[in-house]
Design an enzyme around this catalytic site. Structure first.
Site, mmCIF file in Angstrom:
data_model
loop_
_atom_site.group_PDB
_atom_site.id
_atom_site.type_symbol
_atom_site.label_atom_id
_atom_site.label_comp_id
_atom_site.label_asym_id
_atom_site.label_seq_id
_atom_site.Cartn_x
_atom_site.Cartn_y
_atom_site.Cartn_z
ATOM 1 N N GLY A 36 0.836 -1.203 0.000
ATOM 2 C CA GLY A 36 0.000 0.000 0.000
ATOM 3 C C GLY A 36 0.872 1.255 0.000
ATOM 4 O O GLY A 36 0.692 2.157 -0.820
ATOM 5 N N HIS A 37 1.838 1.289 0.922
ATOM 6 C CA HIS A 37 2.747 2.442 0.966
ATOM 7 C C HIS A 37 3.533 2.551 -0.352
ATOM 8 O O HIS A 37 3.720 3.650 -0.882
ATOM 9 C CB HIS A 37 3.774 2.284 2.087
ATOM 10 C CG HIS A 37 3.203 2.244 3.465
ATOM 11 N ND1 HIS A 37 3.222 1.109 4.251
ATOM 12 C CD2 HIS A 37 2.612 3.204 4.216
ATOM 13 C CE1 HIS A 37 2.678 1.382 5.425
ATOM 14 N NE2 HIS A 37 2.283 2.635 5.435
#
Ligand code: PAF
Length: 281
Positions: A36-37
């Site tokens: 996600g990051h």
């Protein structure tokens, strides 16, 4: 990739880039990076000429009984992943650097912070808004990238930036999910194998609401009830909320006649998880 720990040096580096006309993208994180990051970093790299990632586990956004001390800290592997992606700067200040002795000024978060996470985690958004505003001043970027998994956080930051005339573009990016639907989260690292199964109850609840809506159930209370039942039957131990709300204000809606946001927060064992899905009638 350079690692900076000092606020004034970070400011000087980014200010220098901006004066040369570079577009600078900023990805604020608390580390323990996952796909996600990394998707935020990739988006920043696509949009901008240089990318800065901050890694700081912000003490002021954790409640006294929350997981600040056990929050995963994986600085070396985080930096390796960011280096591979071509990040220019990592800003990793100490707590003393951001909150020196005598620090006492906090941001009063906007109205959209009051419900849901704001109710369950008193003081959380005050801590988030304060650290994000500080980071925006230290890293005077062109754009900042946030994941939509923390949907309410994204709204809080968007409102804060608008209300306080902060010259930065806030970009919300899609949730990244595991193949079975579990939203990626640093806190997934806490889950045992059995809890990992139970954690899927959040995604199952959200998709059950969308299926019921697609089959004609537009009553928001009925959809909330369905999410609650699904969460409990699929393994959640405790529910903080399971709501259908207006996507801009997070106020409750009664009928889903246009897109609405379904948001859930539930505990699986000792781990508190959140997730959301934009419901399309
Ligand atoms: O979403 C997070 O990781 C944090 O809340 C943030 C925005 C980095 C502020 O500490």
């Amino acid at each position: 990739m350079r690692i900076l720990t000092c606020c004034s040096e970070a400011y000087a580096q980014v200010d220098h880039l901006r004066r040369q006309g570079a577009r600078v993208g900023f990805v604020p994180t608390m580390g323990a990076l996952h796909e996600g990051h990394l998707s935020l970093v990739r988006r920043s790299r696509e949009d901008c000429d240089a990318t800065v990632v901050s890694i700081f586990v912000n003490p002021t956004q954790f409640g006294p009984h929350e997981d600040f001390s056990r929050y995963p800290r994986t600085f070396e592997s985080d930096c390796a992943a960011l280096r591979d992606l071509g990040v220019d700067f990592v800003f990793a200040p100490s707590a003393e650097e951001l909150y020196p002795a005598g620090f006492s000024t906090y941001v009063q978060p906007p109205k959209v912070a009051e419900r849901l996470e704001g109710k369950c985690r008193p003081g959380h958004f005050r801590g988030v808004a304060t650290v994000v505003l500080k980071l925006f001043h230290i890293i005077p970027a062109t754009a900042a990238y946030f994941g939509q998994k923390d949907y309410q956080q994204l709204l809080v930051i968007q409102h804060m930036v608008d209300d306080l005339n902060v010259p930065i573009r806030v970009v919300g990016c899609p949730i990244v999910r595991e193949p079975d639907g579990l939203a990626m989260s640093s806190r997934n690292r806490y889950l045992s194998q059995a809890e990992r199964e139970a954690a899927l109850s959040l995604w199952k609840a959200l998709t059950a609401a969308q299926s019921a809506l697609s089959s004609g159930q537009r009553d928001a209370r009925e959809l909330e009830q369905l999410m609650q039942t699904t969460l409990y039957t699929q393994g959640a131990d405790r529910i903080d909320y399971a709501v259908v709300a207006d996507p801009a204000s997070l106020e409750p809606v009664s009928q889903v006649d246009r897109p609405a946001i379904a948001l859930v927060a539930a505990h699986v064992g000792k781990t508190r998880l959140i997730d959301n899905l934009l419901l399309q009638p």
